[in-house]
Write an enzyme that holds these catalytic residues in place. Structure first.
Site, short mmCIF file in Angstrom:
data_model
loop_
_atom_site.label_atom_id
_atom_site.label_comp_id
_atom_site.label_asym_id
_atom_site.label_seq_id
_atom_site.Cartn_x
_atom_site.Cartn_y
_atom_site.Cartn_z
N THR A 147 0.83 -1.20 0.00
CA THR A 147 0.00 0.00 0.00
C THR A 147 0.87 1.24 0.00
OG1 THR A 147 -1.61 1.30 1.29
CG2 THR A 147 -0.17 -0.16 2.53
N SER A 182 -1.80 3.18 10.71
CA SER A 182 -2.78 2.27 11.29
C SER A 182 -2.13 0.91 11.48
CB SER A 182 -4.01 2.14 10.39
OG SER A 182 -3.75 1.27 9.30
N TYR A 184 -3.30 -1.81 10.34
CA TYR A 184 -3.30 -2.48 9.04
C TYR A 184 -2.13 -2.02 8.18
CZ TYR A 184 -3.92 -2.57 4.05
OH TYR A 184 -3.67 -2.68 2.70
N HIS A 185 -2.00 -0.69 8.02
CA HIS A 185 -0.94 -0.19 7.14
C HIS A 185 0.44 -0.65 7.60
CE1 HIS A 185 -4.13 2.70 5.84
NE2 HIS A 185 -3.56 2.47 4.68
N LYS A 188 1.69 -3.88 6.15
CA LYS A 188 2.29 -3.80 4.83
C LYS A 188 3.72 -3.26 4.88
CE LYS A 188 -1.10 -5.60 2.60
NZ LYS A 188 -0.93 -6.89 1.92
#
Length: 393
Positions: A147, A182, A184-185, A188
């Protein structure tokens, strides 16, 4: 040739599977555990477009496009034994890894979901990378959609991958620092570091495709038959900002912009995202890079207020009376940040942009106006609430 596509039931994974299969005589093996369907159901929402069972999708792909080279295996990539069997039996030449829990808001709900997101995303990637080493498949081209969120919001143009660090008149190229915002980020960012380590230790060729915010509902292949639809999420947790704004417009809600909304975010159409992944998947093993290559999968940066105004303007053609309203920003962010991001390597890959943002919004509204009843039945999902209520009970 065998191409393995993970997360193949997902928003990007499914149309990428169709595009890839349509351009090769080789075998395209799809893998998914259907967790995305469960996550969206958990937050009380649903895809605006009907998402058919995988068996129906594969049947439609063969009937509509003559694709007989698609096959499917259900399984969980966090299960090392499943990954070992998958790689041992099928020996893929290329892996396109799109499987992940992709929602920053979902990962931020509580510690349980932060832990789940990090375990799910990181374990799946590590299992695949170590599996390639352990099964003698280190020539397999490993392609992952990470991302652009790993970059954060720096005040300088974002490079396509690394950066140059200077200290005491000495300099060297280094990976871009993890500036994710975050849980989530950050998965990545960790995946990017793990892929770099796997390349260094195992010599696996890696393409780290840093995906921007994707917009659109159709590609050339999915448009041919409703059974080939990809999913379209519009709720607070899984709907991206452009999709959520468009759904608000269809439901008769004002499009809600926090603060000035002048900050720019990176975007790419679904059509352009799919094309780049398919080109990488189909790269000739004799001609593809043996190195680790980073691609910024983005066509342009767009401000939040431009997104809202474009939806309002295009909405006139659909008899939608769209108001754009500004609200006090609850987030700690620079409302005027002008993101600049390099993308030359990715643009060389796809040749030219196939769909601009206005055409993408027309595509979205074409679809959403047909499914307005679904959106209106779940309009309470534009903002968080239902899942939190369940957690409190």
């Amino acid at each position: 040739m065998t191409i393995l596509i993970t997360g193949a039931d997902g928003y990007v994974g499914w149309p990428t599977s169709l595009r890839t299969a349509s351009q090769t005589d080789g075998r395209v093996l799809l893998v998914d555990n259907f967790a995305r369907r469960d996550w969206v159901d958990e937050v009380g929402s649903v895809s605006a477009t009907p998402v058919h069972p995988i068996e129906t999708r594969l049947e439609a792909a063969e009937q509509t496009h003559g694709l007989t080279n698609l096959s499917f295996v259900e399984g969980d990539l966090t299960n090392k034994a499943f990954v070992n069997e998958l790689l041992n039996v099928h020996e893929p030449d290329t892996i396109v890894h799109t499987a992940a829990q992709p929602s920053a808001p979902y990962s931020q709900i509580n510690g349980e979901r932060a832990n789940y997101t990090q375990h799910n995303n990181l374990q799946a990637t590590r299992n695949l990378l170590w599996g390639l080493e352990e099964h003698g498949l280190t020539d397999t081209h490993f392609i992952e959609t990470t991302t652009t969120g790993v970059y954060g919001a720096p005040e300088f143009p974002i490079p396509e991958g690394g950066a140059t660090m200077e200290n005491q008149s000495e300099q060297d190229d280094v990976p871009f620092p993890a500036m994710a915002g975050s849980w989530y980020h950050l998965t990545k960012s960790h995946d990017a570091a793990n892929m770099r380590l796997a390349h260094q230790q195992f010599d696996i060729p890696v393409s780290d495709v840093r995906t921007a915010i994707v917009y659109g509902t159709q590609t050339e292949e999915t448009r041919a038959d409703d059974r080939l639809n990809t999913r379209f999420d519009f709720d607070y947790y899984f709907g991206t900002v452009g999709h959520r704004f468009a759904a608000q417009a269809v439901a008769g809600y004002p499009v809600t912009v926090y603060g000035k909304g002048e900050q720019r975010k990176p975007f790419i159409s679904l059509e352009d995202a799919v094309e780049g992944l398919a080109q990488l998947a189909l790269a000739d093993p004799d001609n593809r890079p043996d190195d680790l290559v980073v691609y910024n999968q983005v066509t342009r940066a767009i401000s939040i207020v431009e997104i809202a105004n474009t939806i309002a303007d295009v909405g006139d053609d659909y008899a939608l009376d769209v108001d754009v309203e500004h609200f006090e920003n609850p987030r700690d962010e620079d409302e005027t940040h002008k993101m600049e991001i390099e993308k030359e390597r990715y643009m060389d890959l796809i040749g030219e942009q196939a769909q601009d943002f206005e055409a993408g919004i027309q595509d979205v509204l074409d679809t959403l106006t047909e499914h307005a009843d679904v959106i209106k039945a779940h309009e309470d999902r534009f903002l968080p609430g239902v899942l939190e209520d369940r957690l409190d009970d």
